[in-house]
Design a protein around this motif. Structure first.
Motif, PDB file in Angstrom:
ATOM      1  N   ARG A 129     -12.515  13.149   6.295  1.00 59.45           N
ATOM      2  CA  ARG A 129     -11.926  14.110   7.237  1.00 59.45           C
ATOM      3  C   ARG A 129     -12.559  13.958   8.618  1.00 59.45           C
ATOM      4  O   ARG A 129     -11.945  14.261   9.619  1.00 59.45           O
ATOM      5  N   ARG A 130     -13.800  13.495   8.665  1.00 54.23           N
ATOM      6  CA  ARG A 130     -14.521  13.341   9.936  1.00 54.23           C
ATOM      7  C   ARG A 130     -14.187  12.025  10.638  1.00 54.23           C
ATOM      8  O   ARG A 130     -14.143  11.966  11.850  1.00 54.23           O
ATOM      9  N   LYS A 131     -14.025  10.968   9.844  1.00 54.03           N
ATOM     10  CA  LYS A 131     -13.737   9.657  10.428  1.00 54.03           C
ATOM     11  C   LYS A 131     -12.879   8.859   9.458  1.00 54.03           C
ATOM     12  O   LYS A 131     -12.763   9.187   8.284  1.00 54.03           O
ATOM     13  N   SER A 132     -12.286   7.806   9.959  1.00 58.73           N
ATOM     14  CA  SER A 132     -11.430   6.957   9.144  1.00 58.73           C
ATOM     15  C   SER A 132     -12.270   6.242   8.081  1.00 58.73           C
ATOM     16  O   SER A 132     -13.371   5.772   8.365  1.00 58.73           O
ATOM     17  N   LEU A 133     -11.758   6.184   6.865  1.00 55.32           N
ATOM     18  CA  LEU A 133     -12.489   5.537   5.775  1.00 55.32           C
ATOM     19  C   LEU A 133     -12.105   4.071   5.663  1.00 55.32           C
ATOM     20  O   LEU A 133     -10.954   3.694   5.902  1.00 55.32           O
ATOM     21  N   ALA A 134     -13.066   3.258   5.273  1.00 60.93           N
ATOM     22  CA  ALA A 134     -12.781   1.860   4.950  1.00 60.93           C
ATOM     23  C   ALA A 134     -11.946   1.821   3.666  1.00 60.93           C
ATOM     24  O   ALA A 134     -11.867   2.804   2.931  1.00 60.93           O
ATOM     25  N   THR A 135     -11.353   0.689   3.417  1.00 56.98           N
ATOM     26  CA  THR A 135     -10.469   0.545   2.256  1.00 56.98           C
ATOM     27  C   THR A 135     -11.172   0.907   0.954  1.00 56.98           C
ATOM     28  O   THR A 135     -10.629   1.626   0.121  1.00 56.98           O
ATOM     29  N   GLY A 136     -12.396   0.430   0.772  1.00 58.64           N
ATOM     30  CA  GLY A 136     -13.123   0.700  -0.469  1.00 58.64           C
ATOM     31  C   GLY A 136     -13.380   2.174  -0.701  1.00 58.64           C
ATOM     32  O   GLY A 136     -13.208   2.684  -1.813  1.00 58.64           O
ATOM     33  N   GLY A 137     -13.796   2.863   0.334  1.00 61.33           N
ATOM     34  CA  GLY A 137     -14.057   4.295   0.207  1.00 61.33           C
ATOM     35  C   GLY A 137     -12.805   5.083  -0.098  1.00 61.33           C
ATOM     36  O   GLY A 137     -12.804   6.002  -0.916  1.00 61.33           O
ATOM     37  N   PHE A 138     -11.712   4.701   0.565  1.00 56.82           N
ATOM     38  CA  PHE A 138     -10.465   5.423   0.333  1.00 56.82           C
ATOM     39  C   PHE A 138      -9.914   5.135  -1.063  1.00 56.82           C
ATOM     40  O   PHE A 138      -9.451   6.042  -1.747  1.00 56.82           O
TER      41      PHE A 138
ATOM     42  N   GLY B 273      -4.821  -0.881   9.836  1.00 61.64           N
ATOM     43  CA  GLY B 273      -5.329   0.432  10.225  1.00 61.64           C
ATOM     44  C   GLY B 273      -6.237   1.010   9.161  1.00 61.64           C
ATOM     45  O   GLY B 273      -6.199   0.613   8.004  1.00 61.64           O
ATOM     46  N   GLY B 274      -7.065   1.944   9.563  1.00 63.60           N
ATOM     47  CA  GLY B 274      -7.941   2.612   8.607  1.00 63.60           C
ATOM     48  C   GLY B 274      -7.193   3.685   7.842  1.00 63.60           C
ATOM     49  O   GLY B 274      -6.054   4.022   8.147  1.00 63.60           O
ATOM     50  N   PHE B 275      -7.846   4.202   6.850  1.00 68.17           N
ATOM     51  CA  PHE B 275      -7.259   5.269   6.038  1.00 68.17           C
ATOM     52  C   PHE B 275      -7.738   6.614   6.544  1.00 68.17           C
ATOM     53  O   PHE B 275      -8.911   6.797   6.828  1.00 68.17           O
ATOM     54  N   THR B 276      -6.836   7.549   6.616  1.00 71.21           N
ATOM     55  CA  THR B 276      -7.164   8.910   7.031  1.00 71.21           C
ATOM     56  C   THR B 276      -6.966   9.843   5.842  1.00 71.21           C
ATOM     57  O   THR B 276      -5.934   9.804   5.185  1.00 71.21           O
ATOM     58  N   VAL B 277      -7.953  10.655   5.588  1.00 69.15           N
ATOM     59  CA  VAL B 277      -7.854  11.640   4.518  1.00 69.15           C
ATOM     60  C   VAL B 277      -7.057  12.823   5.056  1.00 69.15           C
ATOM     61  O   VAL B 277      -7.380  13.380   6.098  1.00 69.15           O
ATOM     62  N   THR B 278      -6.011  13.190   4.355  1.00 62.43           N
ATOM     63  CA  THR B 278      -5.150  14.292   4.793  1.00 62.43           C
ATOM     64  C   THR B 278      -5.661  15.620   4.247  1.00 62.43           C
ATOM     65  O   THR B 278      -6.471  15.665   3.305  1.00 62.43           O
ATOM     66  N   SER B 279      -5.171  16.696   4.831  1.00 70.11           N
ATOM     67  CA  SER B 279      -5.577  18.016   4.356  1.00 70.11           C
ATOM     68  C   SER B 279      -5.077  18.257   2.928  1.00 70.11           C
ATOM     69  O   SER B 279      -5.692  19.007   2.173  1.00 70.11           O
ATOM     70  N   GLY B 280      -3.980  17.611   2.540  1.00 72.79           N
ATOM     71  CA  GLY B 280      -3.491  17.740   1.168  1.00 72.79           C
ATOM     72  C   GLY B 280      -4.500  17.242   0.148  1.00 72.79           C
ATOM     73  O   GLY B 280      -4.657  17.832  -0.925  1.00 72.79           O
ATOM     74  N   MET B 281      -5.188  16.158   0.486  1.00 75.31           N
ATOM     75  CA  MET B 281      -6.200  15.640  -0.429  1.00 75.31           C
ATOM     76  C   MET B 281      -7.363  16.617  -0.568  1.00 75.31           C
ATOM     77  O   MET B 281      -7.860  16.844  -1.670  1.00 75.31           O
ATOM     78  N   LEU B 282      -7.763  17.210   0.539  1.00 75.37           N
ATOM     79  CA  LEU B 282      -8.846  18.193   0.496  1.00 75.37           C
ATOM     80  C   LEU B 282      -8.427  19.424  -0.299  1.00 75.37           C
ATOM     81  O   LEU B 282      -9.160  19.891  -1.181  1.00 75.37           O
ATOM     82  N   HIS B 283      -7.243  19.943  -0.019  1.00 68.98           N
ATOM     83  CA  HIS B 283      -6.781  21.139  -0.723  1.00 68.98           C
ATOM     84  C   HIS B 283      -6.558  20.874  -2.206  1.00 68.98           C
ATOM     85  O   HIS B 283      -6.835  21.736  -3.039  1.00 68.98           O
ATOM     86  N   GLY B 284      -6.039  19.696  -2.538  1.00 66.71           N
ATOM     87  CA  GLY B 284      -5.856  19.347  -3.942  1.00 66.71           C
ATOM     88  C   GLY B 284      -7.180  19.283  -4.688  1.00 66.71           C
ATOM     89  O   GLY B 284      -7.313  19.805  -5.802  1.00 66.71           O
ATOM     90  N   ALA B 285      -8.186  18.662  -4.067  1.00 66.81           N
ATOM     91  CA  ALA B 285      -9.499  18.545  -4.706  1.00 66.81           C
ATOM     92  C   ALA B 285     -10.157  19.925  -4.853  1.00 66.81           C
ATOM     93  O   ALA B 285     -10.754  20.232  -5.891  1.00 66.81           O
ATOM     94  N   LEU B 286     -10.032  20.754  -3.829  1.00 72.36           N
ATOM     95  CA  LEU B 286     -10.617  22.098  -3.922  1.00 72.36           C
ATOM     96  C   LEU B 286      -9.898  22.954  -4.960  1.00 72.36           C
ATOM     97  O   LEU B 286     -10.536  23.740  -5.681  1.00 72.36           O
ATOM     98  N   THR B 287      -8.587  22.791  -5.058  1.00 68.13           N
ATOM     99  CA  THR B 287      -7.828  23.512  -6.090  1.00 68.13           C
ATOM    100  C   THR B 287      -8.290  23.086  -7.473  1.00 68.13           C
ATOM    101  O   THR B 287      -8.466  23.924  -8.371  1.00 68.13           O
ATOM    102  N   GLN B 288      -8.514  21.792  -7.649  1.00 67.57           N
ATOM    103  CA  GLN B 288      -9.019  21.291  -8.926  1.00 67.57           C
ATOM    104  C   GLN B 288     -10.378  21.904  -9.256  1.00 67.57           C
ATOM    105  O   GLN B 288     -10.620  22.311 -10.389  1.00 67.57           O
ATOM    106  N   LEU B 289     -11.249  21.985  -8.254  1.00 67.76           N
ATOM    107  CA  LEU B 289     -12.585  22.536  -8.473  1.00 67.76           C
ATOM    108  C   LEU B 289     -12.530  24.005  -8.885  1.00 67.76           C
ATOM    109  O   LEU B 289     -13.106  24.397  -9.904  1.00 67.76           O
ATOM    110  N   VAL B 290     -11.821  24.797  -8.121  1.00 71.67           N
ATOM    111  CA  VAL B 290     -11.776  26.242  -8.378  1.00 71.67           C
ATOM    112  C   VAL B 290     -11.106  26.545  -9.718  1.00 71.67           C
ATOM    113  O   VAL B 290     -11.622  27.323 -10.531  1.00 71.67           O
TER     114      VAL B 290
END
Length: 118
Positions: free
Chosen positions: A91-100, A34-51
């Protein structure tokens, strides 16, 4: 100001834990093939790091009047922008292994830069 700085460092670490934790959870729970799906936790964690990272630099330079290694901060910001770009694409589509895997590798790289770049 020191209490605010410590609170921001605490939240920065929480963002890191959420980003890497969500990455590890996704890697360990993925069905074979199966492909990899980016979860909302990853997005929120990255945005928290940025801010919190930007706020930490602002407080250090502005309120505390302490020097900041702008090259190090710039490199860390570029790595985080790459992470955010991959997360947003994922978040838009499943990522390939390398991208994930790049998300996890870049996250660990950012920790390494923070710890070992003096």
């Amino acid at each position: 100001m020191e209490i605010l700085r410590l609170l921001l460092v605490f939240l920065h670490f929480i963002g890191l834990a959420v980003l890497i934790g969500a990455f590890v959870a996704q890697v360990s729970g993925r069905p074979k093939g199966g492909g990899f799906t980016v979860t909302s936790g990853m997005l929120h964690g990255a945005l928290t790091q940025l801010v919190t990272g930007l706020a930490l630099v602002g407080i250090r330079e502005g309120a505390l009047d302490l020097p900041v290694d702008n090259v190090k901060i710039g490199v860390k910001l570029l790595v985080l922008i790459a992470i955010l770009a991959l997360v947003l694409v994922g978040r838009r589509k499943s990522l390939a292994t390398g991208g994930f895997m790049a998300i996890g590798l870049l996250s660990v790289l950012n920790v390494g830069i923070a710890v070992f770049w003096t």
